[in-house]
Design an enzyme around this catalytic site. Structure first.
Site, mmCIF file in Angstrom:
data_model
loop_
_atom_site.group_PDB
_atom_site.id
_atom_site.type_symbol
_atom_site.label_atom_id
_atom_site.label_comp_id
_atom_site.label_asym_id
_atom_site.label_seq_id
_atom_site.Cartn_x
_atom_site.Cartn_y
_atom_site.Cartn_z
ATOM 1 C CB SER A 112 23.534 28.597 -1.925
ATOM 2 O OG SER A 112 22.558 27.390 -1.868
ATOM 3 C CG HIS B 106 23.803 26.574 -6.821
ATOM 4 N ND1 HIS B 106 24.344 25.591 -6.043
ATOM 5 C CD2 HIS B 106 23.285 27.402 -5.651
ATOM 6 C CE1 HIS B 106 24.075 25.835 -4.490
ATOM 7 N NE2 HIS B 106 23.230 26.928 -4.733
#
Length: 263
Positions: A219, A92
């Site tokens: 992330s 992502h």
């Protein structure tokens, strides 16, 4: 679900001389901001410690990422070198899914890579990439079990920073090891690196769960182990939860994709 896909590289833009001085939003919020996924969680007490000698190995392997999405919105994430010109990160980070914002979904426009960043200090400079890889499971459907990808930079900056190895281990081996995560959380001063370590809580075929504190912006961080003095990634940090955070496990298929992207 694991066959890989590639963004069409564009001309590389010139790097800015100075990193962003203010905190940008977590790239996870681009895909999950309106959903029910918790992206990174600090489980109190907060065990994270700031890394200040970021120019030293292994801290310089971890990179602050400044992501520009297809709609020119700006975000932060983390990545880590596995070779001279290859970084691993979350899927992502390189490809936004289900944002609900017109023009935002799909491959991001560019990512500025800043190895070992410490606030306004860039000990290894920076390089901007538009060359990204992920896998069909993420690119086509946003399946959280396949949330990983790669950034290919147009230089061999990784030769200056060094890199981590990576491996595919059994359930029993992972459950007996200590997981380490270092990255660039958005709840701390902009561009500062923070580290935490704890044991592994559980594993399944495609994910690893752990109670290692992280926050939005981390992330794509390596979840790694230290073995005989060397560091090896075994998962890619991607999600948070009420009691444990989780990352995409380096299965044999993931391992093979990493080898292909490194080459």
């Amino acid at each position: 679900m694991g066959g890989y896909v590639r963004a069409t590289p564009m001309a590389v833009q010139a790097d800015e001389g100075v990193p962003p001085s203010t905190s940008l939003p977590d790239i996870g919020a681009a895909s999950f901001g309106a959903g029910d996924v918790t992206v990174e969680t600090v489980h109190l007490p907060d065990d994270r410690v700031q890394i200040t000698n970021t120019a030293a190995y292994p801290w310089r392997v971890h990179c602050s990422l400044h992501v520009t999405a297809a709609d020119n919105s700006e975000w932060i994430g983390t990545g880590w070198f596995i070779g001279p010109h290859t970084l691993i990160t979350a899927g992502h980070v390189v490809c936004i899914k289900h944002s609900g914002v017109p023009g935002r979904d799909g491959w991001v426009r560019s990512i500025r890579v800043m190895p070992g960043r410490n606030g306004a200090t860039l000990p290894y400079g920076s390089v901007t990439s538009t060359n990204f890889w992920s896998v069909k499971g993420w690119f086509e459907s946003g399946d959280q079990n396949y949330d990983y990808g790669a950034i290919i930079i147009p230089t061999e900056l990784g030769s200056n920073t060094g890199w981590f190895g990576f491996g595919n281990w059994s359930d029993a081996e992972l459950l007996s090891t200590v997981g380490n995560i270092s990255g660039y959380p958005g709840d701390k001063p902009a561009g500062t690196q923070w580290y935490a370590a704890r044991g592994i809580s559980s594993v399944n075929a495609l994910k690893v769960h752990y109670d290692i504190d992280t926050a939005g912006g981390q992330s794509g961080s390596a979840v790694y182990r230290v073995l005989n003095g060397n560091r090896y990634g075994f998962a890619v940090h991607a999600y948070g939860g009420a009691t444990t955070n989780s990352g995409t496990r380096i299965t044999r298929q993931v391992y093979d994709n990493f080898v292909a992207w490194k080459a």
